[in-house]
Design an enzyme around this catalytic site. Structure first.
Site, PDB file in Angstrom:
ATOM      1  N   HIS A  53      11.193 -10.430  14.189  1.00  0.00           N
ATOM      2  CA  HIS A  53      12.182 -10.247  12.959  1.00  0.00           C
ATOM      3  C   HIS A  53      11.084 -10.064  11.851  1.00  0.00           C
ATOM      4  O   HIS A  53       9.838 -10.642  12.223  1.00  0.00           O
ATOM      5  CB  HIS A  53      13.183 -10.986  12.879  1.00  0.00           C
ATOM      6  N   HIS A  55      10.325 -11.790   8.960  1.00  0.00           N
ATOM      7  CA  HIS A  55       9.973 -13.024   8.108  1.00  0.00           C
ATOM      8  C   HIS A  55       8.566 -13.199   8.663  1.00  0.00           C
ATOM      9  O   HIS A  55       7.987 -13.182   9.624  1.00  0.00           O
ATOM     10  CB  HIS A  55      10.843 -14.270   8.493  1.00  0.00           C
ATOM     11  N   ASP A  57       6.569 -15.756   8.573  1.00  0.00           N
ATOM     12  CA  ASP A  57       6.108 -16.819   9.673  1.00  0.00           C
ATOM     13  C   ASP A  57       6.120 -16.180  10.834  1.00  0.00           C
ATOM     14  O   ASP A  57       5.782 -17.070  11.975  1.00  0.00           O
ATOM     15  CB  ASP A  57       6.813 -18.082   9.400  1.00  0.00           C
TER      16      ASP A  57
END
Ligand code: ZN
Ligand code: FE
Length: 259
Positions: A53, A55, A57
């Site tokens: 996904h 994000h 990080d």
């Protein structure tokens, strides 16, 4: 001989890495540094990156890794994910012939709407959808969306190894014990996982069988969790996705009380 291991990154992320002593595939390399250090120390090439996904990080290493290794970057269709070479969609099967690896792509929206999980070789790479004894926060999807994603994970074989993108297990266990403290499987897991962390070992991968018996966020069809949600929501007959929503809301409130 294929090896699978979690490389710690940032404070609590894991970059999951497959390699065969020559080539490697990495999942969610948010920070390129620990991955580059591992690969270069062993003279390994990086064939591909899989992204769950958008994000940072989970995607922060894409550009640097692509520049350094000329690797493929497989990711869901989201312009916020950098350096993508191959878009993946629900139902795709992606293959890495040199390593003999193949993964099915499963849409698992809820934490984010673009979230996918990768399933192959008895392992589930679930990013921030499912954690050890917990699940991801609902940043973009609603409770019904996430509950449907977790239902799809519940359909996988019990011996599936659950490879999550964060080491959140102890905190999740502490919360789970506040609502399910009479569960012997949960108590035993807490003891094992506390010992693992004290010895600086990862608590992951877990197994889907263990998550099914200990993880409240996979037990939203169970009578015990339904009773908890009925009290929490002051509602006599919450639907399964409402049970899940109550558990998620209770965890968010509990997180806010933690130092
Ligand atoms: Zn995330
Ligand atoms: Fe994350």
């Amino acid at each position: 001989m294929l090896t699978l291991l979690p490389l710690p990154a940032f404070d609590d992320n894991y970059i999951w890495l497959w390699h065969d002593e020559h080539h490697a595939v990495a999942i969610d390399p948010g920070d390129p540094a620990p991955l580059v250090a591992y690969l270069d120390a062993r003279g390994l090439g990086l064939d591909a990156v899989l992204v769950t996904h958008h994000h940072r990080d989970h995607t922060g290493g894409n550009r640097a890794l692509r520049d350094r290794y000329d690797c493929a970057i497989h990711a869901p269709d989201n312009p916020r994910i950098p350096a993508v070479t191959h878009i993946v969609r629900h139902g795709d099967c992606i293959r890495f012939e040199r390593l003999g690896l193949h993964f099915d792509v499963l849409a698992t929206p809820g934490h984010t709407l673009d979230h996918v999980s990768y399933i192959g070789h008895g392992c589930l790479f679930c990013g921030d959808t499912l954690f050890g004894c917990g699940c991801g926060r609902l940043f973009e999807g609603d409770a019904a969306t996430m509950a449907a994603s977790l239902d799809a994970l519940l359909a996988l074989p019990d011996d599936t190894r659950v490879c999550c993108a964060h080491e959140y297990t102890l905190s999740n266990l502490a919360f789970a014990l506040t609502i399910d403290g009479g569960n012997p499987a949960l108590i035993a897991r807490a003891q094992r996982d506390q010992a693992a962390r004290a010895a600086q070992r990862p608590t992951l991968p877990s197994t889907l069988a263990l998550e099914k018996t200990t993880n409240p966020f996979l037990r939203f069809h169970d009578e015990d969790m339904r009773r908890f949600a009925a009290r929490y929501l002051h509602s006599a007959h919450p639907a399964p996705h409402e049970v899940f929503g109550a558990l998620r809301a209770a965890k968010d409130a509990w997180d806010a009380t933690q130092p």
